[in-house]
Design an enzyme around this catalytic site. Structure first.
Site, PDB file in Angstrom:
ATOM      1  N   HIS A  83       2.465   3.594  -9.088  1.00  0.00           N
ATOM      2  CA  HIS A  83       2.399   2.190  -9.450  1.00  0.00           C
ATOM      3  C   HIS A  83       3.573   1.425  -9.926  1.00  0.00           C
ATOM      4  O   HIS A  83       3.973   0.559  -9.776  1.00  0.00           O
ATOM      5  CB  HIS A  83       1.025   1.981 -10.238  1.00  0.00           C
ATOM      6  CG  HIS A  83      -0.122   2.351  -9.404  1.00  0.00           C
ATOM      7  ND1 HIS A  83      -0.428   1.675  -8.243  1.00  0.00           N
ATOM      8  CD2 HIS A  83      -1.456   2.982  -9.733  1.00  0.00           C
ATOM      9  CE1 HIS A  83      -1.634   2.286  -7.902  1.00  0.00           C
ATOM     10  NE2 HIS A  83      -2.075   2.941  -8.701  1.00  0.00           N
TER      11      HIS A  83
ATOM     12  N   LEU B 140      10.900 -20.689  -4.273  1.00  0.00           N
ATOM     13  CA  LEU B 140       9.867 -19.730  -3.648  1.00  0.00           C
ATOM     14  C   LEU B 140       8.676 -19.865  -4.292  1.00  0.00           C
ATOM     15  O   LEU B 140       8.744 -19.955  -5.245  1.00  0.00           O
ATOM     16  CB  LEU B 140      10.450 -18.370  -3.581  1.00  0.00           C
ATOM     17  CG  LEU B 140       9.692 -17.305  -2.898  1.00  0.00           C
ATOM     18  CD1 LEU B 140       9.275 -17.580  -1.637  1.00  0.00           C
ATOM     19  CD2 LEU B 140       9.965 -15.958  -3.265  1.00  0.00           C
TER      20      LEU B 140
ATOM     21  N   ARG C  33     -11.603   2.531  -9.091  1.00  0.00           N
ATOM     22  CA  ARG C  33     -10.868   3.715  -9.404  1.00  0.00           C
ATOM     23  C   ARG C  33     -11.074   4.284 -10.686  1.00  0.00           C
ATOM     24  O   ARG C  33     -11.846   3.751 -11.381  1.00  0.00           O
ATOM     25  CB  ARG C  33      -9.519   3.299  -9.077  1.00  0.00           C
ATOM     26  CG  ARG C  33      -9.105   2.742  -7.533  1.00  0.00           C
ATOM     27  CD  ARG C  33      -7.520   2.602  -7.573  1.00  0.00           C
ATOM     28  NE  ARG C  33      -7.408   1.961  -5.938  1.00  0.00           N
ATOM     29  CZ  ARG C  33      -6.160   1.970  -5.649  1.00  0.00           C
ATOM     30  NH1 ARG C  33      -5.022   2.081  -6.329  1.00  0.00           N
ATOM     31  NH2 ARG C  33      -6.035   1.735  -4.375  1.00  0.00           N
TER      32      ARG C  33
ATOM     33  N   ASP D 186       0.815  -1.210   0.044  1.00  0.00           N
ATOM     34  CA  ASP D 186       0.069   0.099   0.165  1.00  0.00           C
ATOM     35  C   ASP D 186       0.722   1.008  -0.014  1.00  0.00           C
ATOM     36  O   ASP D 186       2.067   1.228   0.634  1.00  0.00           O
ATOM     37  CB  ASP D 186      -0.840   0.083   1.160  1.00  0.00           C
ATOM     38  CG  ASP D 186      -1.798   0.947   1.083  1.00  0.00           C
ATOM     39  OD1 ASP D 186      -2.409   1.345  -0.117  1.00  0.00           O
ATOM     40  OD2 ASP D 186      -2.440   1.497   2.385  1.00  0.00           O
TER      41      ASP D 186
END
Length: 234
Positions: free
Chosen positions: A38, A132, A72, A21
């Protein structure tokens, strides 16, 4: 003289989740567009993934785009779709080379066709990797996930216990997070992994996501390592 390796915390969570965030506030503080915020956020992910690899974390889930994010402005949403595509193109090779298996969690039917194709390409290219597991929550909402699971359970007419219910979630093989990190100073879960994070430890940091890096990630792990998890016992 080369830098000395940083010590590994005494206890490493095997599964970590992050609410990434603060991209918009970062953009405002740097006098750039929200889209550039972003983009800065997308570039912040790789160093965190690499630190997770170095520390031996087995699973990393990140909240990239929520079901609520569709509300948005249209221009911002379109920019986000483009940035997701750019990020996949930029990171695919390195993720595969480093042994990272990447999967998307959530809905895909509302994403553009070209983006769904890129998502599928990334998943296929990393399907045999095991160092991972990187889970990218896209068009994801915790409540929507639970409602969808309940609906499918009702359709199948099965007897329900916790283990059965978990098998109906979007990604049944995604481990429950030991640690959830949220950046940008907000103190809420924002509809992220509501079922899975029932016993997670939480770390909240003021750092905006584009500025969140290896040092902040390690600090969160160290905070986790200092805690005692009781799971309702003593």
């Amino acid at each position: 003289m080369s830098a000395r390796p940083k010590p590994v915390p005494a206890e490493i969570p095997q599964a970590v989740a992050i609410v990434m965030d603060g991209n918009g506030r970062w953009a405002a503080s740097h006098s750039v567009s929200v889209a550039e915020g972003h983009r800065a956020g997308s570039r912040a992910l790789r160093p965190v993934v690499e630190t997770a690899l170095d520390l031996g974390v087995g699973s990393l889930a990140v909240y990239a785009f929520s079901t609520e994010n569709w509300t948005r402005p249209v221009g911002e949403v379109e920019a986000l779709m483009d940035i997701f595509g750019e990020t996949i193109d930029r990171e695919l090779g390195d993720l595969a080379a480093q042994g990272v298996r990447t999967r998307f969690v959530g809905r895909r039917d509302r994403a553009p066709d070209w983006l769904r194709a890129k998502m599928a390409e990334l998943e296929a290219a990393t399907a045999d990797k095991s160092r991972l597991s990187l889970w990218i929550a896209f068009d994801y909402g915790g409540r929507a996930e639970l409602v969808e699971a309940a609906r499918r359970i009702a359709e199948d007419g099965v007897d329900v216990d916790e283990a059965t219910f978990a098998q109906y979630l979007y990604a049944p093989d995604m481990p429950d997070p030991d640690l959830v990190i949220r950046t940008s100073g907000e103190l809420r879960v924002s509809n992220f992994l509501l079922w899975q994070s029932a016993y997670a430890e939480f770390v909240f940091t003021e750092t905006l996501w584009p500025d969140f890096g290896p040092d902040e990630f390690r600090a969160a792990i160290e905070d986790y390592a200092s805690r005692r998890r009781r799971f309702g016992g003593r």
